[in-house]
Design a protein around this motif. Structure first.
Motif, mmCIF file in Angstrom:
data_model
loop_
_atom_site.group_PDB
_atom_site.id
_atom_site.type_symbol
_atom_site.label_atom_id
_atom_site.label_comp_id
_atom_site.label_asym_id
_atom_site.label_seq_id
_atom_site.Cartn_x
_atom_site.Cartn_y
_atom_site.Cartn_z
ATOM 1 N N VAL A 5 28.722 -22.715 -1.978
ATOM 2 C CA VAL A 5 28.072 -22.594 -3.279
ATOM 3 C C VAL A 5 26.994 -23.667 -3.411
ATOM 4 O O VAL A 5 25.911 -23.417 -3.902
ATOM 5 C CB VAL A 5 29.098 -22.707 -4.429
ATOM 6 C CG1 VAL A 5 28.409 -22.705 -5.784
ATOM 7 C CG2 VAL A 5 30.122 -21.587 -4.333
ATOM 8 N N ASP A 7 25.579 -27.844 -4.302
ATOM 9 C CA ASP A 7 25.582 -28.797 -5.418
ATOM 10 C C ASP A 7 24.177 -28.972 -5.977
ATOM 11 O O ASP A 7 23.844 -29.994 -6.559
ATOM 12 C CB ASP A 7 26.175 -30.140 -5.005
ATOM 13 C CG ASP A 7 25.270 -30.966 -4.104
ATOM 14 O OD1 ASP A 7 24.306 -30.403 -3.542
ATOM 15 O OD2 ASP A 7 25.513 -32.168 -3.953
ATOM 16 N N SER A 59 21.586 -27.602 -1.577
ATOM 17 C CA SER A 59 21.860 -28.937 -2.089
ATOM 18 C C SER A 59 20.576 -29.716 -2.324
ATOM 19 O O SER A 59 19.569 -29.478 -1.678
ATOM 20 C CB SER A 59 22.714 -29.686 -1.068
ATOM 21 O OG SER A 59 22.888 -31.022 -1.429
ATOM 22 N N GLU A 72 34.069 -27.457 0.322
ATOM 23 C CA GLU A 72 34.101 -27.086 -1.083
ATOM 24 C C GLU A 72 35.513 -26.693 -1.470
ATOM 25 O O GLU A 72 36.186 -25.957 -0.736
ATOM 26 C CB GLU A 72 33.131 -25.933 -1.361
ATOM 27 C CG GLU A 72 31.692 -26.335 -1.156
ATOM 28 C CD GLU A 72 30.695 -25.232 -1.448
ATOM 29 O OE1 GLU A 72 29.529 -25.578 -1.682
ATOM 30 O OE2 GLU A 72 31.066 -24.043 -1.450
ATOM 31 N N TYR A 84 35.186 -27.810 -9.651
ATOM 32 C CA TYR A 84 34.645 -27.369 -8.369
ATOM 33 C C TYR A 84 34.063 -28.622 -7.713
ATOM 34 O O TYR A 84 33.307 -29.367 -8.361
ATOM 35 C CB TYR A 84 33.550 -26.313 -8.592
ATOM 36 C CG TYR A 84 32.580 -26.196 -7.449
ATOM 37 C CD1 TYR A 84 32.940 -25.572 -6.262
ATOM 38 C CD2 TYR A 84 31.297 -26.733 -7.547
ATOM 39 C CE1 TYR A 84 32.042 -25.479 -5.211
ATOM 40 C CE2 TYR A 84 30.402 -26.645 -6.505
ATOM 41 C CZ TYR A 84 30.783 -26.021 -5.337
ATOM 42 O OH TYR A 84 29.894 -25.938 -4.291
ATOM 43 N N HIS A 86 32.078 -30.306 -4.267
ATOM 44 C CA HIS A 86 31.258 -30.074 -3.084
ATOM 45 C C HIS A 86 31.098 -31.414 -2.369
ATOM 46 O O HIS A 86 30.555 -32.363 -2.939
ATOM 47 C CB HIS A 86 29.888 -29.520 -3.510
ATOM 48 C CG HIS A 86 28.916 -29.379 -2.388
ATOM 49 N ND1 HIS A 86 28.778 -28.227 -1.671
ATOM 50 C CD2 HIS A 86 28.021 -30.259 -1.869
ATOM 51 C CE1 HIS A 86 27.839 -28.387 -0.756
ATOM 52 N NE2 HIS A 86 27.369 -29.621 -0.862
ATOM 53 N N ILE A 129 24.419 -28.471 -15.800
ATOM 54 C CA ILE A 129 24.279 -27.288 -14.960
ATOM 55 C C ILE A 129 23.909 -26.105 -15.856
ATOM 56 O O ILE A 129 24.743 -25.656 -16.654
ATOM 57 C CB ILE A 129 25.594 -26.986 -14.194
ATOM 58 C CG1 ILE A 129 26.159 -28.258 -13.515
ATOM 59 C CG2 ILE A 129 25.407 -25.840 -13.232
ATOM 60 C CD1 ILE A 129 25.311 -28.875 -12.460
ATOM 61 N N SER A 133 21.913 -21.357 -12.836
ATOM 62 C CA SER A 133 22.193 -21.940 -11.520
ATOM 63 C C SER A 133 23.273 -21.165 -10.763
ATOM 64 O O SER A 133 24.103 -20.465 -11.335
ATOM 65 C CB SER A 133 22.635 -23.397 -11.669
ATOM 66 O OG SER A 133 23.966 -23.455 -12.127
ATOM 67 N N ILE A 135 25.775 -22.530 -9.243
ATOM 68 C CA ILE A 135 27.076 -23.109 -9.581
ATOM 69 C C ILE A 135 27.624 -22.472 -10.860
ATOM 70 O O ILE A 135 28.795 -22.121 -10.942
ATOM 71 C CB ILE A 135 26.974 -24.646 -9.742
ATOM 72 C CG1 ILE A 135 26.573 -25.300 -8.425
ATOM 73 C CG2 ILE A 135 28.294 -25.230 -10.237
ATOM 74 C CD1 ILE A 135 26.187 -26.757 -8.542
ATOM 75 N N ILE A 172 31.880 -30.608 -10.359
ATOM 76 C CA ILE A 172 31.404 -29.811 -11.485
ATOM 77 C C ILE A 172 32.622 -29.435 -12.317
ATOM 78 O O ILE A 172 33.578 -28.839 -11.812
ATOM 79 C CB ILE A 172 30.677 -28.531 -11.014
ATOM 80 C CG1 ILE A 172 29.620 -28.852 -9.947
ATOM 81 C CG2 ILE A 172 30.099 -27.785 -12.213
ATOM 82 C CD1 ILE A 172 28.571 -29.852 -10.335
#
Length: 182
Positions: A5, A7, A59, A72, A84, A86, A129, A133, A135, A172
């Protein structure tokens, strides 16, 4: 959403956020230890771990090297995904004494890092975030309703040094996290 996914976010030294959010984001202690103290049922779900050569696509990497180990995970409390995480480890950081980082499995990274007397954490970077996005879209897929109440999530990122070798950890906070309890 496929692994990894990433960051990718607008990481900054400061953000405008409610005090309760900042208390969580700027807490220098182990997030794993904090969650374990709040919930009787804690586990780690590994989403994936692999070597990447082009980490910049997923990233805002703080390192300038060509190969990274990316891990992750979800931190699960009482059967709900709360965070979450990363992790990005440059290949050059995986010295003999740091090779254990490649074999964590479902062991929390935070627990392993904070148990080490040679561990040092640099300043914490923060991010809001947005709902556009990758994420956020991933978090939305985790949500039972498929859509989140808020149009943003909060995250933090730190560089840890272990035996003078850096690794990056972004956390996150998902919608079920106590960070959002006002």
């Amino acid at each position: 959403m496929t692994f990894p996914v990433g960051d990718s976010a607008n990481w900054q030294p400061k953000i405008d956020a409610p005090e309760i959010v900042l208390d969580w984001l700027l807490d220098p202690a182990s997030l794993t230890a904090k969650l374990k103290s709040m919930y009787c049922n804690f586990s780690v779900q590994v989403l994936g771990q692999c070597w990447l050569t082009d980490h910049n696509k997923i990233s805002n990497s703080v390192f300038s090297c060509s190969e990274y180990l990316v891990r992750e995970v979800l931190l699960i409390c009482n059967q709900q995904a709360m965070v979450y995480a990363h992790t990005c480890i440059p290949k050059t950081s995986l010295t003999q004494e740091n090779l254990f980082l490649t074999e964590l499995g479902t062991q929390p990274l935070g627990e392993a890092l904070f148990a080490r007397p040679d561990m040092r954490r640099t300043n914490i970077e923060l991010a809001i975030i947005p709902d556009t996005s990758r994420i956020y879209k991933f978090a939305s897929q985790l949500s039972s309703e498929g859509n989140l109440q808020s149009k943003q999530l909060y995250g933090r990122r730190s560089i840890f040094e272990l035996n003078q070798s850096p690794l990056s950890v972004a956390e996150i906070f998902l919608p079920t996290s106590p960070l959002y309890n006002r």
